[in-house]
Design a protein around this motif. Sequence first.
Motif, PDB file in Angstrom:
ATOM      1  N   PHE A  38      47.919  55.763  37.638  1.00 19.02           N
ATOM      2  CA  PHE A  38      47.863  55.566  36.277  1.00 19.02           C
ATOM      3  C   PHE A  38      49.196  54.799  35.961  1.00 19.02           C
ATOM      4  O   PHE A  38      50.420  55.044  36.320  1.00 19.02           O
ATOM      5  N   ILE A  39      49.197  53.784  35.127  1.00 18.99           N
ATOM      6  CA  ILE A  39      50.225  52.647  34.807  1.00 18.99           C
ATOM      7  C   ILE A  39      50.128  52.543  33.126  1.00 18.99           C
ATOM      8  O   ILE A  39      49.429  52.276  32.741  1.00 18.99           O
ATOM      9  N   TYR A  40      51.567  52.954  32.724  1.00 21.50           N
ATOM     10  CA  TYR A  40      51.575  53.037  31.464  1.00 21.50           C
ATOM     11  C   TYR A  40      52.645  51.704  31.001  1.00 21.50           C
ATOM     12  O   TYR A  40      53.423  51.333  31.806  1.00 21.50           O
ATOM     13  N   ASP A  41      52.616  51.778  29.678  1.00 20.34           N
ATOM     14  CA  ASP A  41      53.440  50.681  29.180  1.00 20.34           C
ATOM     15  C   ASP A  41      53.278  49.179  29.726  1.00 20.34           C
ATOM     16  O   ASP A  41      54.138  48.292  30.116  1.00 20.34           O
ATOM     17  N   ASP A  42      51.995  48.825  29.948  1.00 18.56           N
ATOM     18  CA  ASP A  42      51.688  47.773  30.559  1.00 18.56           C
ATOM     19  C   ASP A  42      50.209  47.218  30.038  1.00 18.56           C
ATOM     20  O   ASP A  42      49.336  48.176  29.567  1.00 18.56           O
ATOM     21  N   THR A  43      49.755  45.920  30.412  1.00 17.77           N
ATOM     22  CA  THR A  43      48.666  45.694  29.739  1.00 17.77           C
ATOM     23  C   THR A  43      48.106  44.411  30.499  1.00 17.77           C
ATOM     24  O   THR A  43      48.928  43.708  31.149  1.00 17.77           O
ATOM     25  N   VAL A  44      46.764  44.041  30.467  1.00 19.96           N
ATOM     26  CA  VAL A  44      45.975  42.859  31.130  1.00 19.96           C
ATOM     27  C   VAL A  44      46.390  41.553  30.219  1.00 19.96           C
ATOM     28  O   VAL A  44      46.053  41.722  29.135  1.00 19.96           O
ATOM     29  N   THR A  45      46.805  40.338  30.884  1.00 15.56           N
ATOM     30  CA  THR A  45      46.818  39.383  30.146  1.00 15.56           C
ATOM     31  C   THR A  45      46.076  38.232  30.578  1.00 15.56           C
ATOM     32  O   THR A  45      45.975  37.138  29.787  1.00 15.56           O
ATOM     33  N   ARG A  46      45.456  38.143  31.786  1.00 15.75           N
ATOM     34  CA  ARG A  46      44.871  37.266  32.249  1.00 15.75           C
ATOM     35  C   ARG A  46      43.795  37.837  33.393  1.00 15.75           C
ATOM     36  O   ARG A  46      44.215  38.555  34.108  1.00 15.75           O
ATOM     37  N   LEU A  47      42.482  37.102  33.246  1.00 17.51           N
ATOM     38  CA  LEU A  47      41.580  37.879  34.539  1.00 17.51           C
ATOM     39  C   LEU A  47      40.941  36.452  35.077  1.00 17.51           C
ATOM     40  O   LEU A  47      40.539  35.317  34.267  1.00 17.51           O
ATOM     41  N   ASP A  48      40.988  36.298  36.422  1.00 15.73           N
ATOM     42  CA  ASP A  48      40.597  35.238  37.255  1.00 15.73           C
ATOM     43  C   ASP A  48      39.599  35.741  38.095  1.00 15.73           C
ATOM     44  O   ASP A  48      40.036  36.292  39.080  1.00 15.73           O
ATOM     45  N   GLN A  49      38.296  35.660  38.113  1.00 11.28           N
ATOM     46  CA  GLN A  49      37.321  36.334  39.081  1.00 11.28           C
ATOM     47  C   GLN A  49      36.483  35.219  39.948  1.00 11.28           C
ATOM     48  O   GLN A  49      36.335  34.087  39.604  1.00 11.28           O
ATOM     49  N   ASP A  50      36.372  35.766  41.188  1.00 14.76           N
ATOM     50  CA  ASP A  50      35.244  34.768  41.931  1.00 14.76           C
ATOM     51  C   ASP A  50      34.291  35.909  42.470  1.00 14.76           C
ATOM     52  O   ASP A  50      34.341  37.111  42.051  1.00 14.76           O
ATOM     53  N   PRO A  51      33.265  35.336  43.321  1.00 17.30           N
ATOM     54  CA  PRO A  51      32.135  36.353  43.643  1.00 17.30           C
ATOM     55  C   PRO A  51      32.635  37.774  44.383  1.00 17.30           C
ATOM     56  O   PRO A  51      31.993  38.670  44.422  1.00 17.30           O
ATOM     57  N   GLY A  52      34.122  37.553  44.878  1.00 19.03           N
ATOM     58  CA  GLY A  52      34.469  38.745  45.681  1.00 19.03           C
ATOM     59  C   GLY A  52      35.234  39.564  44.927  1.00 19.03           C
ATOM     60  O   GLY A  52      35.453  40.733  45.577  1.00 19.03           O
ATOM     61  N   GLY A  53      35.846  39.318  43.802  1.00 19.05           N
ATOM     62  CA  GLY A  53      36.573  40.210  43.149  1.00 19.05           C
ATOM     63  C   GLY A  53      37.256  39.678  41.696  1.00 19.05           C
ATOM     64  O   GLY A  53      37.145  38.333  41.295  1.00 19.05           O
ATOM     65  N   VAL A  54      38.514  40.180  41.543  1.00 20.72           N
ATOM     66  CA  VAL A  54      39.177  39.706  40.280  1.00 20.72           C
ATOM     67  C   VAL A  54      40.582  39.781  40.372  1.00 20.72           C
ATOM     68  O   VAL A  54      41.010  40.806  40.641  1.00 20.72           O
ATOM     69  N   ASP A  55      41.414  38.618  40.096  1.00 19.64           N
ATOM     70  CA  ASP A  55      42.739  38.706  40.305  1.00 19.64           C
ATOM     71  C   ASP A  55      43.364  38.861  38.588  1.00 19.64           C
ATOM     72  O   ASP A  55      42.781  38.071  37.621  1.00 19.64           O
ATOM     73  N   VAL A  56      43.970  40.110  38.573  1.00 25.68           N
ATOM     74  CA  VAL A  56      44.568  40.404  37.401  1.00 25.68           C
ATOM     75  C   VAL A  56      45.921  40.115  37.112  1.00 25.68           C
ATOM     76  O   VAL A  56      46.840  40.395  38.140  1.00 25.68           O
ATOM     77  N   THR A  57      46.398  39.375  35.900  1.00 23.13           N
ATOM     78  CA  THR A  57      47.557  39.297  35.689  1.00 23.13           C
ATOM     79  C   THR A  57      47.903  40.313  34.512  1.00 23.13           C
ATOM     80  O   THR A  57      47.238  40.594  33.710  1.00 23.13           O
ATOM     81  N   PHE A  58      49.234  40.822  35.008  1.00 20.03           N
ATOM     82  CA  PHE A  58      49.718  41.867  33.912  1.00 20.03           C
ATOM     83  C   PHE A  58      50.938  41.367  33.155  1.00 20.03           C
ATOM     84  O   PHE A  58      51.582  40.597  33.478  1.00 20.03           O
ATOM     85  N   ALA A  59      51.188  42.067  31.929  1.00 22.89           N
ATOM     86  CA  ALA A  59      52.072  41.796  31.221  1.00 22.89           C
ATOM     87  C   ALA A  59      53.603  41.912  31.783  1.00 22.89           C
ATOM     88  O   ALA A  59      54.594  41.263  31.754  1.00 22.89           O
ATOM     89  N   ALA A  60      53.592  43.024  32.663  1.00 16.53           N
ATOM     90  CA  ALA A  60      55.065  43.636  33.040  1.00 16.53           C
ATOM     91  C   ALA A  60      54.674  43.641  34.457  1.00 16.53           C
ATOM     92  O   ALA A  60      55.823  42.979  35.281  1.00 16.53           O
ATOM     93  N   GLY A  61      53.770  44.099  35.040  1.00 13.60           N
ATOM     94  CA  GLY A  61      53.824  44.342  36.611  1.00 13.60           C
ATOM     95  C   GLY A  61      53.387  43.172  37.457  1.00 13.60           C
ATOM     96  O   GLY A  61      52.954  42.259  36.770  1.00 13.60           O
ATOM     97  N   PRO A  62      53.551  43.038  38.708  1.00 14.97           N
ATOM     98  CA  PRO A  62      52.793  42.197  39.558  1.00 14.97           C
ATOM     99  C   PRO A  62      51.197  41.813  39.523  1.00 14.97           C
ATOM    100  O   PRO A  62      50.499  42.968  39.131  1.00 14.97           O
ATOM    101  N   ALA A  63      51.073  40.566  39.691  1.00 14.96           N
ATOM    102  CA  ALA A  63      49.386  40.587  39.772  1.00 14.96           C
ATOM    103  C   ALA A  63      48.986  41.349  40.711  1.00 14.96           C
ATOM    104  O   ALA A  63      49.476  41.379  41.960  1.00 14.96           O
ATOM    105  N   ARG A  64      47.749  41.563  40.548  1.00 14.61           N
ATOM    106  CA  ARG A  64      46.932  42.375  41.720  1.00 14.61           C
ATOM    107  C   ARG A  64      45.472  41.841  41.612  1.00 14.61           C
ATOM    108  O   ARG A  64      44.949  41.399  40.881  1.00 14.61           O
TER     109      ARG A  64
END
Length: 369
Positions: free
Chosen positions: A120-146
Motif C-alpha cells: 500500500f502506497i499513500y500520499d501519491d498518485t499516477v500521473t502518466r501511463l505508457d504501455q506496450d504489449p508486455g506491460g505498463v510503465d507508470v509515472t507517479f507524482a512522488a515515487g519513482p516510476a515503475r
Amino acid sequence: MRTALISGAGVAGPTLAYWLARAGWRPTVVERASGLRSSGNPVDVRGAALPVVERMGVVDALRAAATHATGLRIVDSAGRPGRPVSMTTRRSPAGTPEIEVPRADLARILCGAARDDAEFIYDDTVTRLDQDPGGVDVTFAAGPARRFDLVVGADGLHSTVRRLAFGPERDIARHLGFYVATTPLGEPPEHPHHVLLHNTPGRLVAVHPVRGEAGVAFIFRHPAVPGFDHTDTGQHRRILTGAYAGERGWRVPELLDRARQAADLYFDAVTRVRLPSWSVGRVVLLGDAAASVSLFGDGSSLAIAGARTLAAALAEGEPGPALRRYEAAHRRQTDARGRSAGLVATMLVPKSRPGIAVRNTLARLLPTG
C-alpha cells in the motif's frame, strides 16, 4: 509473479488486491490521500457482494461496524414523524443478511483484509501511463516510476487512471439531474434506529442514525451546473444554499446552516459513467471508475462483486481475454442496477407534491419496522 498496480484504496481496490494475491499476483495499491480516506456515508453490502465478503472472512467485522438503522420514517413540515417502515433485508445463499456500514469503515475493513498480501502506497498518485504489449510503465507524482503487468483504475467517479487512459471525464460522464451533500452532525440521533426523510418537491433532507452519531444528507434535483468542480467547496456551499433557499419545514434551516459551515462537507453531482469498453490494452477500470450509477445503484456492492469477478478472470489466463471475460460478466450486473436507478430516484426525491403524496401512500403499505 505477475504485478498489478491498483489506483484507489476505497472499496474496489483493496477487495481486488485481496483476491489477486490469492490468484498468484503481486498487487500494489496506490492512494492519493495520506491515509485511509473515505466518506462516512452509509452504504450497503448486499446481493453478489455478500458471498465475496463471506469468503474474505470479514462478515463479523462488518457487523460490528454496521449502522443501527432498521427502518425509515417520513417527517412532515411540522416535524411529525410517520409510522416506521421496515428496511428490506435480503440474505446470501449462506444466510448472511445484507449489511449497512459507513463507507469509511467498509474501506478500513477491506484494506485490513488485504494488508498482509499487498503493498500500500499513500500520499501519491499516477500521473502518466505508457504501455506496450508486455506491460505498463507508470509515472507517479512522488515515487519513482515503475513497470507493472496490469494497471487497474479503482479510483472512483473522478478516476485519474480513466482520464489518462480513456480521455476526459466530460466525454464519458452524464449528469443525472441530482446533486448530493452530506456531513456528520456530531450528535446522537433523535431516532436511533430510523432514517428520517423530509421532502419538498425536488428536494430531500435525510437524517441517518449511522452508528450513534447522526449524519445529514441533502439530495436535490438540479440541472448540471456549468463549470462544476467536485473539489471546490465554496462552489458547493453556494449551490446547496441556492437549492434550499426558502425551505422552512422541520429542521431544514438549521441543518442547512450546519452543512454550510461543516469542515468535512461531501458534495458531488449524481453521475452515470458509461464507456464502450472498460479496458485499453493492459489498463482496466473497476467500480465507479468503470460504470458509476452513483447514489442510486448499489455502487459499493457492485465494486466488491466486480473485484472478485476481475480477479477470477485474471486467475484463468492472459490479461487480454481475462479483461474481456470480466467485462462481459460484470456489465450484466451494472446495467441491471443502472436501469433501476430512475425508479429509486423517483421514490426518494419526487418531483411534485402529488408525487410525494403517492410515495407516502405507498410507504404506508409497507411492513413496519
